[in-house]
Design a protein around this motif. Structure first.
Motif, mmCIF file in Angstrom:
data_model
loop_
_atom_site.group_PDB
_atom_site.id
_atom_site.type_symbol
_atom_site.label_atom_id
_atom_site.label_comp_id
_atom_site.label_asym_id
_atom_site.label_seq_id
_atom_site.Cartn_x
_atom_site.Cartn_y
_atom_site.Cartn_z
ATOM 1 N N ASN A 90 0.671 -1.250 0.001
ATOM 2 C CA ASN A 90 0.121 -0.088 -0.048
ATOM 3 C C ASN A 90 0.959 1.249 -0.090
ATOM 4 O O ASN A 90 0.477 2.236 -0.622
ATOM 5 N N PHE A 91 1.866 1.226 0.690
ATOM 6 C CA PHE A 91 2.888 2.412 0.649
ATOM 7 C C PHE A 91 3.451 2.594 -0.514
ATOM 8 O O PHE A 91 3.812 3.639 -1.080
ATOM 9 N N LYS B 186 2.135 2.000 -3.238
ATOM 10 C CA LYS B 186 1.352 2.523 -4.077
ATOM 11 C C LYS B 186 1.133 4.105 -3.934
ATOM 12 O O LYS B 186 1.019 4.855 -4.950
ATOM 13 N N GLU B 187 1.518 4.592 -2.633
ATOM 14 C CA GLU B 187 1.497 5.880 -2.193
ATOM 15 C C GLU B 187 2.383 6.698 -2.856
ATOM 16 O O GLU B 187 2.552 7.699 -3.247
ATOM 17 N N ASN C 232 2.134 7.515 -6.333
ATOM 18 C CA ASN C 232 1.213 8.446 -6.642
ATOM 19 C C ASN C 232 1.788 9.850 -6.490
ATOM 20 O O ASN C 232 1.769 10.711 -7.435
ATOM 21 N N TRP D 39 2.534 16.817 -5.537
ATOM 22 C CA TRP D 39 3.483 16.413 -4.464
ATOM 23 C C TRP D 39 4.891 17.140 -4.928
ATOM 24 O O TRP D 39 5.310 16.852 -5.905
ATOM 25 N N GLY E 186 0.157 10.110 5.987
ATOM 26 C CA GLY E 186 1.374 9.370 5.368
ATOM 27 C C GLY E 186 2.347 10.417 4.902
ATOM 28 O O GLY E 186 3.619 10.181 4.612
#
Length: 246
Positions: free
Chosen positions: A79-80, A82-83, A86, A93, A173
């Motif tokens: 999951n991280f 994927k972050e 992104n 960002w 996050g």
């Protein structure tokens, strides 16, 4: 033997030979009335750090064991990852280094934390760390979203050793993105260890673990003699984690 009250230019007790002078407070090495940039640098070269609350004298620590994070062991879940993808793909960002050290340390000081009333990042602490930042020994990593500073951390760097101090997050996050950036950059600079000072469940979840004080102190003694690396990178450093197995 008892705890030493230090005057501004007094040497610190040796954390190798004079550790734990008060058995009731293990890890507490010395006390002083004031804190200065010169004292801070001497302390870090010996693996000692300040930690106290407003209204207390300056408390200088060298705990056993010592919590550390080896950058190569930083945990990146699916999951991280994927972050991170992104963050890398989305122009909203950004990751910046030393954009505004004072704003970063102030954000860390005012960050609400569970089970913590107040902050150890006092005005005296902010002033002393800002001074060593101006000398090139303290740095901030800042995460921006749509132009707003939403997370970050500050740390101390001596040679090939990084001492993590505090993080903040205004967006879920964001502080972890800052730490992932620091770890990726540290790997590229052949920096093997980041000091995390004291053990917490949060640090353990990201790959931190405790090591014996003597092992930590020997590492500090060896690595702080090197030349400081150049602190210049952006979010592209996060690409490192996309090639790593989860």
């Amino acid at each position: 033997m008892g705890l030493s009250w230090l005057q501004p230019h007094d040497p610190f007790p040796s954390p190798w030979n004079d550790a734990d002078p008060d058995p009731e407070v293990p890890g507490l090495l010395a006390i002083s009335e004031d804190i200065s940039a010169e004292q801070l640098l001497r302390a870090y070269h010996q693996g000692i750090f300040p930690w106290y609350s407003d209204g207390q004298p300056i408390l200088w620590w060298s705990p056993n064991p010592r919590m550390v994070l080896r950058p190569k062991n930083f945990k990146v879940s699916k999951n991280f990852k994927k972050e991170i993808k992104n963050v890398l793909m989305d122009q909203d960002w950004e990751v910046k280094v030393d954009e505004d050290f004072h704003a970063t340390i102030l954000s860390c000081a005012t960050q609400a934390r569970p089970d913590q009333d107040g902050t150890w990042i006092t005005h005296a602490i902010m002033h002393a760390y800002s001074q060593i930042h101006e000398q090139g020994h303290a740095h901030s990593i800042e995460v921006f979203h749509q132009g707003q500073r939403v997370g970050g951390l500050y740390c101390v760097n001596l040679g090939k050793m990084v001492f993590g101090e505090s993080m903040f997050s205004k967006k879920t996050g964001a502080s972890k993105i800052a730490l992932a950036s620091l770890c990726a950059w540290a790997i590229a600079q052949d920096i093997e260890m980041i000091d995390c000072q004291q053990e917490t469940a949060h640090l353990s979840s990201m790959g931190g673990y405790p090591i014996p004080r003597d092992e930590f102190l020997n590492h500090v003694r060896e690595k702080t003699t090197a030349i400081n690396p150049i602190w210049r990178f952006n979010k592209s450093v996060l690409q490192h984690w996309l090639s790593q197995p989860t």
